[in-house]
Design an enzyme around this catalytic site. Structure first.
Site, PDB file in Angstrom:
ATOM      1  N   LYS A  54       0.872  -1.168   0.115  1.00  0.00           N
ATOM      2  CA  LYS A  54       0.038  -0.128  -0.002  1.00  0.00           C
ATOM      3  C   LYS A  54       0.866   1.273  -0.042  1.00  0.00           C
ATOM      4  CE  LYS A  54      -4.203  -1.652   1.920  1.00  0.00           C
ATOM      5  NZ  LYS A  54      -5.229  -1.353   3.311  1.00  0.00           N
ATOM      6  N   GLU A  94      -6.946  12.688  -1.554  1.00  0.00           N
ATOM      7  CA  GLU A  94      -6.533  13.171  -0.381  1.00  0.00           C
ATOM      8  C   GLU A  94      -6.273  12.016   0.841  1.00  0.00           C
ATOM      9  OE1 GLU A  94      -9.288  15.569   2.189  1.00  0.00           O
ATOM     10  OE2 GLU A  94      -7.729  16.729   3.207  1.00  0.00           O
ATOM     11  N   ASP A 130     -10.455   3.132   2.359  1.00  0.00           N
ATOM     12  CA  ASP A 130     -10.535   2.402   3.711  1.00  0.00           C
ATOM     13  C   ASP A 130     -11.475   3.211   4.817  1.00  0.00           C
ATOM     14  OD1 ASP A 130      -9.309   0.142   3.003  1.00  0.00           O
ATOM     15  OD2 ASP A 130      -7.266   0.616   3.707  1.00  0.00           O
ATOM     16  N   GLY A 149      -1.096   4.156  11.893  1.00  0.00           N
ATOM     17  CA  GLY A 149      -0.717   3.587  10.573  1.00  0.00           C
ATOM     18  C   GLY A 149      -1.598   4.004   9.326  1.00  0.00           C
TER      19      GLY A 149
HETATM   20  P1  NAP Z   1       0.225  -0.152   9.664  1.00  0.00           P
HETATM   21  O1  NAP Z   1       0.413   0.680   8.543  1.00  0.00           O
HETATM   22  O2  NAP Z   1       1.307  -1.064   9.644  1.00  0.00           O
HETATM   23  O3  NAP Z   1      -0.137   0.091  11.148  1.00  0.00           O
HETATM   24  C1  NAP Z   1      -0.212  -0.721  11.972  1.00  0.00           C
HETATM   25  C2  NAP Z   1      -0.683   0.083  13.484  1.00  0.00           C
HETATM   26  O4  NAP Z   1      -0.811  -0.653  14.557  1.00  0.00           O
HETATM   27  C3  NAP Z   1       0.452   1.149  13.780  1.00  0.00           C
HETATM   28  O5  NAP Z   1       0.069   2.274  14.573  1.00  0.00           O
HETATM   29  C4  NAP Z   1       1.271   0.186  15.062  1.00  0.00           C
HETATM   30  O6  NAP Z   1       1.826   0.822  15.889  1.00  0.00           O
HETATM   31  C5  NAP Z   1      -0.153  -0.471  15.584  1.00  0.00           C
HETATM   32  N1  NAP Z   1       0.405  -1.758  16.042  1.00  0.00           N
HETATM   33  C6  NAP Z   1       0.841  -2.759  15.369  1.00  0.00           C
HETATM   34  N2  NAP Z   1       1.128  -3.948  16.291  1.00  0.00           N
HETATM   35  C7  NAP Z   1       0.704  -3.429  17.571  1.00  0.00           C
HETATM   36  C8  NAP Z   1       0.607  -4.044  18.825  1.00  0.00           C
HETATM   37  N3  NAP Z   1       1.067  -5.508  18.868  1.00  0.00           N
HETATM   38  N4  NAP Z   1       0.211  -3.544  19.838  1.00  0.00           N
HETATM   39  C9  NAP Z   1      -0.198  -2.173  19.635  1.00  0.00           C
HETATM   40  N5  NAP Z   1       0.008  -1.394  18.365  1.00  0.00           N
HETATM   41  C10 NAP Z   1       0.314  -2.191  17.317  1.00  0.00           C
HETATM   42  O7  NAP Z   1      -1.052  -1.287   9.256  1.00  0.00           O
HETATM   43  P2  NAP Z   1      -2.423  -0.692   8.476  1.00  0.00           P
HETATM   44  O8  NAP Z   1      -2.348  -0.727   7.180  1.00  0.00           O
HETATM   45  O9  NAP Z   1      -2.905   0.528   9.294  1.00  0.00           O
HETATM   46  O10 NAP Z   1      -3.214  -2.036   9.171  1.00  0.00           O
HETATM   47  C11 NAP Z   1      -3.841  -2.192  10.365  1.00  0.00           C
HETATM   48  C12 NAP Z   1      -4.662  -3.312  10.318  1.00  0.00           C
HETATM   49  O11 NAP Z   1      -5.951  -3.031   9.572  1.00  0.00           O
HETATM   50  C13 NAP Z   1      -4.260  -4.563   9.756  1.00  0.00           C
HETATM   51  O12 NAP Z   1      -4.711  -5.627  10.708  1.00  0.00           O
HETATM   52  C14 NAP Z   1      -5.182  -4.664   8.545  1.00  0.00           C
HETATM   53  O13 NAP Z   1      -5.465  -5.987   8.032  1.00  0.00           O
HETATM   54  C15 NAP Z   1      -6.295  -3.825   8.809  1.00  0.00           C
HETATM   55  N6  NAP Z   1      -7.289  -3.239   7.721  1.00  0.00           N
HETATM   56  C16 NAP Z   1      -8.229  -3.600   7.608  1.00  0.00           C
HETATM   57  C17 NAP Z   1      -9.517  -3.144   6.622  1.00  0.00           C
HETATM   58  C18 NAP Z   1     -10.577  -3.527   6.460  1.00  0.00           C
HETATM   59  O14 NAP Z   1     -11.395  -3.232   5.313  1.00  0.00           O
HETATM   60  N7  NAP Z   1     -11.147  -4.056   7.203  1.00  0.00           N
HETATM   61  C19 NAP Z   1      -8.594  -2.115   5.585  1.00  0.00           C
HETATM   62  C20 NAP Z   1      -7.348  -1.849   5.930  1.00  0.00           C
HETATM   63  C21 NAP Z   1      -6.647  -2.455   6.849  1.00  0.00           C
HETATM   64  P3  NAP Z   1       3.513   1.471  15.787  1.00  0.00           P
HETATM   65  O15 NAP Z   1       3.214   2.803  14.986  1.00  0.00           O
HETATM   66  O16 NAP Z   1       3.902   1.630  17.120  1.00  0.00           O
HETATM   67  O17 NAP Z   1       4.283   0.420  14.955  1.00  0.00           O
END
Ligand code: NAP
Length: 266
Positions: A63, A75, A99, A125
């Site tokens: 992504k 945006e 999203d 994130g």
């Molecule tokens: P990302 O950019 O890697 O961000 C992950 C975030 O979670 C960061 O803020 C990270 O904190 C935090 N984090 C990771 N592991 C953690 C833990 N063990 N304890 C506490 N905080 C933790 O990932 P993303 O793209 O935002 O995705 C996040 C989740 O959303 C994923 O599971 C993804 O599958 C899901 N998602 C779902 C949909 C849907 O349609 N339902 C769409 C998009 C994403 P740090 O900054 O401190 O590392």
């Protein structure tokens, strides 16, 4: 043709969801999964353009890497630094992030009003940032960001300030402030043994919860606890559905068959 570009992609519900809508409405599209190595992403994208696909979705781990590969960004993609949907036009590639809009629609479906509400966002994130932008547009009054890394939360807060959003306060995950709506935008809950992302006592009447995490065929611990306590909750599969609805609309220019998409992932 449309595609999902990611690695791994075999577990994805997106092909079933999109193809069900195309079949139900007799549209001449097919959606396939493409497993692409990170090193090969630029070459794969050039290939999809050469093959004249209408567009594609992008998932982990690509992504962020898609950002420099598109010609235009909406945006949400710009602020979140993450593209989840690409539309291929004659003049180039348009990158979007649906999203956040998907989560807003999922809240609307659940009857959770966003306008004027205080929101606590767990995570900073890509998904968190996309939700922050969309919730800002939906009129939330105050958005607080709590993240494991406080620096990353501060970085997101600064980017959102640049967009004219107000009331952004950074808290560490150990010191959660009060809020009417709480969003888990961390991956906590992907594994059954994961802790819920807030203390159990925090899940109580008077709050609504949204979980970005979805686990096909089962509930996340957060969603399960909220339902047990009769607390309003939006599960990640509703966000998945509506981010797909918004993406499909960008590709086809018409209202997607939401019922068919929903049936395919239920
Ligand atoms: P990302 O950019 O890697 O961000 C992950 C975030 O979670 C960061 O803020 C990270 O904190 C935090 N984090 C990771 N592991 C953690 C833990 N063990 N304890 C506490 N905080 C933790 O990932 P993303 O793209 O935002 O995705 C996040 C989740 O959303 C994923 O599971 C993804 O599958 C899901 N998602 C779902 C949909 C849907 O349609 N339902 C769409 C998009 C994403 P740090 O900054 O401190 O590392």
């Amino acid at each position: 043709m449309l595609a999902l570009v990611g690695q791994p992609v075999g577990h994805s519900l997106s092909p079933a969801m999109h193809n069900a809508a195309f079949a139900a409405d007799g549209l001449d599209f097919v959606y396939v999964c493409l497993d692409v190595d990170p090193d090969e992403l630029p070459a794969a994208v050039r290939g999809l353009e050469a093959l004249k696909l209408r567009g594609f979705n992008v998932t982990m781990p690509h992504k962020r890497a898609m950002i420099p590969l598109v010609d235009e960004l909406d945006e949400s993609a710009r602020v979140s630094g993450a593209v989840n949907t690409v539309v291929i036009e004659d003049y180039g590639l348009r990158g979007f992030n649906t999203d956040g809009g998907g989560m807003v629609m999922a809240c609307q479906e659940a009857g959770i009003e966003l306008s004027g509400k205080s929101v606590l966002l767990l995570g900073a994130g890509g998904a968190a940032a996309a939700i922050a932008v969309a919730f800002g547009k939906a009129g939330v009054d105050e958005l607080r960001i709590a993240n494991r890394s406080v620096e990353r939360a501060a970085h997101l807060r600064d980017k959102l300030h640049g967009k004219g959003m107000k009331g952004l306060v950074v808290h560490h995950l150990d010191a959660l402030p009060d809020a009417e709506i709480v969003i888990n935008a961390t991956p906590l809950g992907m594994k059954e043994e994961d802790p819920i992302p807030v203390p159990a006592a925090y899940v109580r009447e008077g709050r609504a919860f949204c979980d970005v995490v979805y686990r096909p065929g089962t509930q996340t611990p957060l969603v399960r606890l909220a339902r047990e306590r009769d607390v309003p909750v939006v599960a990640g599969d509703r966000m998945l559905l509506y981010q797909g609805v918004l993406a499909q609309k960008l590709w086809t220019g018409r209202e997607p068959n939401v019922k068919a998409m929903d049936r395919a992932i239920s």
